[in-house]
Design a protein around this motif. Structure first.
Motif, PDB file in Angstrom:
ATOM      1  N   ASP A   1      30.793  36.186  36.934  1.00 22.17           N
ATOM      2  CA  ASP A   1      32.170  35.815  36.611  1.00 22.17           C
ATOM      3  C   ASP A   1      32.915  37.090  36.231  1.00 22.17           C
ATOM      4  N   SER A   2      34.215  37.042  36.172  1.00 25.09           N
ATOM      5  CA  SER A   2      35.062  38.156  35.724  1.00 25.09           C
ATOM      6  C   SER A   2      34.774  39.442  36.497  1.00 25.09           C
ATOM      7  N   PHE A   3      34.723  39.349  37.805  1.00 26.36           N
ATOM      8  CA  PHE A   3      34.408  40.499  38.650  1.00 26.36           C
ATOM      9  C   PHE A   3      35.628  41.385  38.825  1.00 26.36           C
ATOM     10  N   GLU A   4      35.423  42.682  38.683  1.00 30.86           N
ATOM     11  CA  GLU A   4      36.480  43.681  38.880  1.00 30.86           C
ATOM     12  C   GLU A   4      35.826  44.913  39.495  1.00 30.86           C
ATOM     13  N   ALA A   5      36.373  45.416  40.620  1.00 27.97           N
ATOM     14  CA  ALA A   5      35.734  46.550  41.289  1.00 27.97           C
ATOM     15  C   ALA A   5      36.763  47.452  41.955  1.00 27.97           C
ATOM     16  N   ILE A   6      36.371  48.727  42.115  1.00 29.57           N
ATOM     17  CA  ILE A   6      37.170  49.712  42.839  1.00 29.57           C
ATOM     18  C   ILE A   6      36.260  50.457  43.806  1.00 29.57           C
ATOM     19  N   ASP A   7      36.845  51.001  44.856  1.00 27.16           N
ATOM     20  CA  ASP A   7      36.093  51.775  45.832  1.00 27.16           C
ATOM     21  C   ASP A   7      37.065  52.724  46.512  1.00 27.16           C
ATOM     22  N   ALA A   8      36.512  53.708  47.207  1.00 28.59           N
ATOM     23  CA  ALA A   8      37.320  54.661  47.961  1.00 28.59           C
ATOM     24  C   ALA A   8      36.597  55.004  49.256  1.00 28.59           C
ATOM     25  N   ASP A   9      37.336  55.134  50.335  1.00 35.27           N
ATOM     26  CA  ASP A   9      36.755  55.500  51.625  1.00 35.27           C
ATOM     27  C   ASP A   9      36.344  56.966  51.666  1.00 35.27           C
ATOM     28  N   SER A  10      36.810  57.762  50.730  1.00 37.93           N
ATOM     29  CA  SER A  10      36.566  59.202  50.763  1.00 37.93           C
ATOM     30  C   SER A  10      35.126  59.580  50.407  1.00 37.93           C
ATOM     31  N   SER A  11      34.367  58.657  49.793  1.00 38.30           N
ATOM     32  CA  SER A  11      32.987  58.955  49.417  1.00 38.30           C
ATOM     33  C   SER A  11      32.211  57.654  49.290  1.00 38.30           C
ATOM     34  N   PRO A  12      30.961  57.619  49.736  1.00 34.89           N
ATOM     35  CA  PRO A  12      30.180  56.385  49.604  1.00 34.89           C
ATOM     36  C   PRO A  12      29.702  56.106  48.182  1.00 34.89           C
ATOM     37  N   ILE A  13      29.849  57.056  47.271  1.00 31.86           N
ATOM     38  CA  ILE A  13      29.375  56.831  45.904  1.00 31.86           C
ATOM     39  C   ILE A  13      30.513  56.614  44.903  1.00 31.86           C
ATOM     40  N   ARG A  14      31.678  56.270  45.358  1.00 33.50           N
ATOM     41  CA  ARG A  14      32.801  56.032  44.446  1.00 33.50           C
ATOM     42  C   ARG A  14      32.925  54.573  44.011  1.00 33.50           C
ATOM     43  N   TYR A  15      32.090  53.700  44.503  1.00 33.66           N
ATOM     44  CA  TYR A  15      32.146  52.277  44.158  1.00 33.66           C
ATOM     45  C   TYR A  15      31.768  52.067  42.698  1.00 33.66           C
ATOM     46  N   ARG A  16      32.561  51.279  41.976  1.00 37.14           N
ATOM     47  CA  ARG A  16      32.271  50.871  40.599  1.00 37.14           C
ATOM     48  C   ARG A  16      32.698  49.421  40.450  1.00 37.14           C
ATOM     49  N   ALA A  17      31.923  48.649  39.694  1.00 33.91           N
ATOM     50  CA  ALA A  17      32.279  47.252  39.456  1.00 33.91           C
ATOM     51  C   ALA A  17      31.800  46.823  38.081  1.00 33.91           C
ATOM     52  N   CYS A  18      32.462  45.821  37.547  1.00 33.17           N
ATOM     53  CA  CYS A  18      32.096  45.209  36.273  1.00 33.17           C
ATOM     54  C   CYS A  18      32.135  43.698  36.460  1.00 33.17           C
ATOM     55  N   PHE A  19      31.259  42.997  35.747  1.00 31.45           N
ATOM     56  CA  PHE A  19      31.218  41.541  35.832  1.00 31.45           C
ATOM     57  C   PHE A  19      30.481  41.009  34.614  1.00 31.45           C
ATOM     58  N   THR A  20      30.433  39.698  34.492  1.00 31.20           N
ATOM     59  CA  THR A  20      29.601  39.057  33.485  1.00 31.20           C
ATOM     60  C   THR A  20      28.705  38.045  34.192  1.00 31.20           C
ATOM     61  N   THR A  21      27.561  37.760  33.583  1.00 27.10           N
ATOM     62  CA  THR A  21      26.641  36.775  34.147  1.00 27.10           C
ATOM     63  C   THR A  21      26.019  35.964  33.022  1.00 27.10           C
ATOM     64  N   THR A  22      25.662  34.731  33.343  1.00 25.74           N
ATOM     65  CA  THR A  22      24.997  33.870  32.364  1.00 25.74           C
ATOM     66  C   THR A  22      23.489  33.862  32.561  1.00 25.74           C
ATOM     67  N   GLN A  23      23.000  34.540  33.588  1.00 23.00           N
ATOM     68  CA  GLN A  23      21.568  34.583  33.844  1.00 23.00           C
ATOM     69  C   GLN A  23      20.885  35.526  32.855  1.00 23.00           C
ATOM     70  N   SER A  24      19.740  35.112  32.337  1.00 21.03           N
ATOM     71  CA  SER A  24      19.051  35.892  31.304  1.00 21.03           C
ATOM     72  C   SER A  24      18.312  37.069  31.924  1.00 21.03           C
ATOM     73  N   LEU A  25      18.119  38.114  31.121  1.00 22.21           N
ATOM     74  CA  LEU A  25      17.355  39.266  31.582  1.00 22.21           C
ATOM     75  C   LEU A  25      15.904  38.884  31.883  1.00 22.21           C
ATOM     76  N   ALA A  26      15.350  37.932  31.145  1.00 24.03           N
ATOM     77  CA  ALA A  26      13.977  37.497  31.396  1.00 24.03           C
ATOM     78  C   ALA A  26      13.854  36.924  32.808  1.00 24.03           C
ATOM     79  N   PHE A  27      14.781  36.061  33.193  1.00 23.69           N
ATOM     80  CA  PHE A  27      14.756  35.491  34.539  1.00 23.69           C
ATOM     81  C   PHE A  27      14.965  36.571  35.590  1.00 23.69           C
ATOM     82  N   LEU A  28      15.917  37.454  35.350  1.00 25.32           N
ATOM     83  CA  LEU A  28      16.229  38.496  36.325  1.00 25.32           C
ATOM     84  C   LEU A  28      15.053  39.442  36.543  1.00 25.32           C
ATOM     85  N   THR A  29      14.340  39.811  35.475  1.00 25.83           N
ATOM     86  CA  THR A  29      13.214  40.738  35.627  1.00 25.83           C
ATOM     87  C   THR A  29      12.043  40.097  36.364  1.00 25.83           C
ATOM     88  N   GLU A  30      11.911  38.791  36.279  1.00 24.33           N
ATOM     89  CA  GLU A  30      10.840  38.092  36.998  1.00 24.33           C
ATOM     90  C   GLU A  30      11.166  37.882  38.470  1.00 24.33           C
TER      91      GLU A  30
END
Length: 173
Positions: free
Chosen positions: A54-83
């Motif tokens: 949820d609450s996704f926000e991102a920016i990118d630029a064509d000038s470089s493949p490493i300029r992508y940045r994004a922020c978001f929130t999730t309700t999934q727990s770290l325990a579930f994600l690591t498994e």
């Protein structure tokens, strides 16, 4: 008198050029990302799978493949994600422009070091030699950036890439 005029013209030209260069580096090439998706590479399939966010926000630029940045929130727990998804070590978030308020690389790096955030592989080779990295904190805040993988580091520093890397596509055709 003409020397003074020439000096003023040179100084004004340098100020204009400097301001233009600053603007292009900090603001000019970035665009908001319309496609909202957060994926993590599954331990089972070795393919990226979407996660809840949820609450996704991102920016990118064509000038470089490493300029992508994004922020978001999730309700999934770290325990579930690591498994379920591939963890990745030894990565540090890349700085984002200061005006992109939700992405503070120093704070994210501090959370990773403290163990209150974990880093996952979001996708392999989103661009040639570039992987997508996703960091998620204990309280559900998430951050995404691009990082050079081994093939990318070799390709961009001029080292022979080798057979273990995918073929570099010829984009000149």
């Amino acid at each position: 008198m003409t020397g003074r005029i020439i000096g003023i013209v040179i100084v004004i030209s340098a100020l204009i050029a400097g301001a233009g260069l600053y603007y292009l580096q900090i603001y000019g090439f970035y665009e908001a990302v319309a496609e909202e998706e957060v994926t993590l590479v599954s331990l089972n399939t070795d393919a990226p799978e979407p996660i809840l966010f949820d609450s996704f926000e991102a920016i990118d630029a064509d000038s470089s493949p490493i300029r992508y940045r994004a922020c978001f929130t999730t309700t999934q727990s770290l325990a579930f994600l690591t498994e379920s998804y591939v963890l990745i070590d030894d990565v540090e978030p890349r700085n984002a422009p200061a005006w992109f308020d939700c992405f503070d690389a120093a704070a994210i790096g501090g959370e990773i070091t403290a163990g209150t955030a974990l880093t996952f592989l979001g996708a392999k080779n989103v661009h040639y030699g570039v992987d997508r990295i996703v960091a998620i904190t204990e309280d559900g805040r998430g951050y995404v950036w691009h990082e050079l993988n081994d093939c990318g580091e070799k390709a961009y520093d001029g080292t022979v890439v080798g057979e273990e890397c995918p073929a570099l596509l010829d984009t000149t055709k």
